[in-house]
Design a protein around this motif. Sequence first.
Motif: not given
Length: 550
Positions: A2-4, A30, A53-55, A85-87, A125
């Motif tokens: 993932k991208k943080f 990550n 980013p994902d997170v 959609h972002i965490e 996860g």
Amino acid sequence: MKKFLGAAIGNCVHVGGVVNFLRLAEEEGNDVEFLGAAVSIEKLIDNIIYKKPDVVTIGFRLTPGSVVPLLNELKEFIDKKKLYHIEWIFGGTKPVAEIAKEYKFFSKIFDGTEDLDDVINYLRGKNLKEVAINYPQNIIERINSKYPYPVIRHHFGLPSLKETYEGIKKIAQAKVLDVISIGPDQNAQENFFTPENMNHDLDGAGGVPLRKVEDFEKLYEASRRGNYPLLRCYSGTAEIFRFAELLKNTINNAWCAVPLCWYNVLDKRGPRDVLTSITEGQKLMKWHAQRNIPVEVNEAHHWSLRDAHDTIGVVMAFLAAYNAKKMGVKHYIAQYMFNVPPAIYHRMDLAKMLAKIQLIESLEDENFKTYRQVRAGLASLSADLDVAKGQLSASTYLAMSIKPHIIHVVGFSEADHAAKPEDVIESCKIVRGVIRSTLHGMVDMTQDKAVQDRKNELVEEAKILLNTIKSLYPESKDPWSDPSVLADIIKRGIIDAPHLRGNKHANGTLETRIVDGKCMAYSKKLGRVVSERERLIELLNMETDKSFSA
């Protein structure tokens, strides 16, 4: 992967929490980027839109009231730009985290009370809800799920079954350790299957009075909460195979701990002679190996606790592992007890452990894997509990040098009283604090020249003793695992300890001294410490002289 993306928002300049979180995320594979301190919400959003980013992890460690307008502004941007959609992850002090909980777009909020393994589990996860499946119920899986963060183990057993049951519930709920080692009283270890032989005046002496199968099952039930810690228990000192079966069927014994040369007439913990106990110990190793249950042979520190010199401690550590491998054990837990004897210097103690590691891990192959378990020395903690807490911390800091898989926490209260649930929890938290401070960027004390010189010296001395054992018993196919040889070298004093003086089942003539922080063999005849070669020559010459005189 993932991208943080991370930042400390508003006018907050406290970036340590965010940076540490991102570093852990990076170590888990990550892609991470840190925007810096005092980042405005508008700048944060611009970067999110551009970098996708994902997170996103944000930190804020100032007053609770001042975070409210920032989070309101952030919520408006999330709704406006549809960034659902972002965490979103938040980190801050407890009061600020309480405010953040009111904003439902955060998927995780850290308030600083979490431990490092909680964070790692999240990054991997894992759902951290109260469900047993999230906590591996096999010690090897538990180690693999956490490493490099070590598994935490603590001994627990009070003189009352009810207090022990309630204590396990409390400890499990605290989620501070992974393995609770049940300490049964001596009556249970020696006479569980022959209750008519028990001396009930000694009930509860040294541990919990377990008297029925249901008692073990009750303790296991107590552990089914919190982080669902594994249970394990001392081996029996009589009817050892029935006891092993009992532990497997009731508490799902996490691993077997069995000595090679003890729990017999040597230490007065059982009626067996030395030869019988060695033979049965080997069979018990094989019994567990056939069932794919890991084995620990808690041998070496028994000799060091009785003031045997360092070379014997290293040799017996190797022979313990060697015998386990010979018996077909696939997963071997090697215990490294620091601070024995208590007067040993930290440098020399570390050197002794490195010598043990070098010899033990030389045995590894595709069928034999070893795991490092460390602990503070039993006799090393002060009866002054505040001092003992410092000693526990110092011992743990030193032990972290060898990158352990398991830390066997010795409760700071041990020199004063058996650990109560509160003592277990506090001791584990002390150790967790040390781990948190040392896991990344610790000074590598193993490379100290004095440590390396002593390690190399001990390895060579150990080889002299091991080769001497082989040469003295040419008729044996494998002297290092031959029960008759192992019993005989104790009787002859080739393996010996000063505390065995007067024990008719051992030699008991060994003299040792602490010199420059090392525990060394000492010759009264020469009036000085001696090398292992000199010790053995003197010992074997004495045998020859006695034989000639006879």
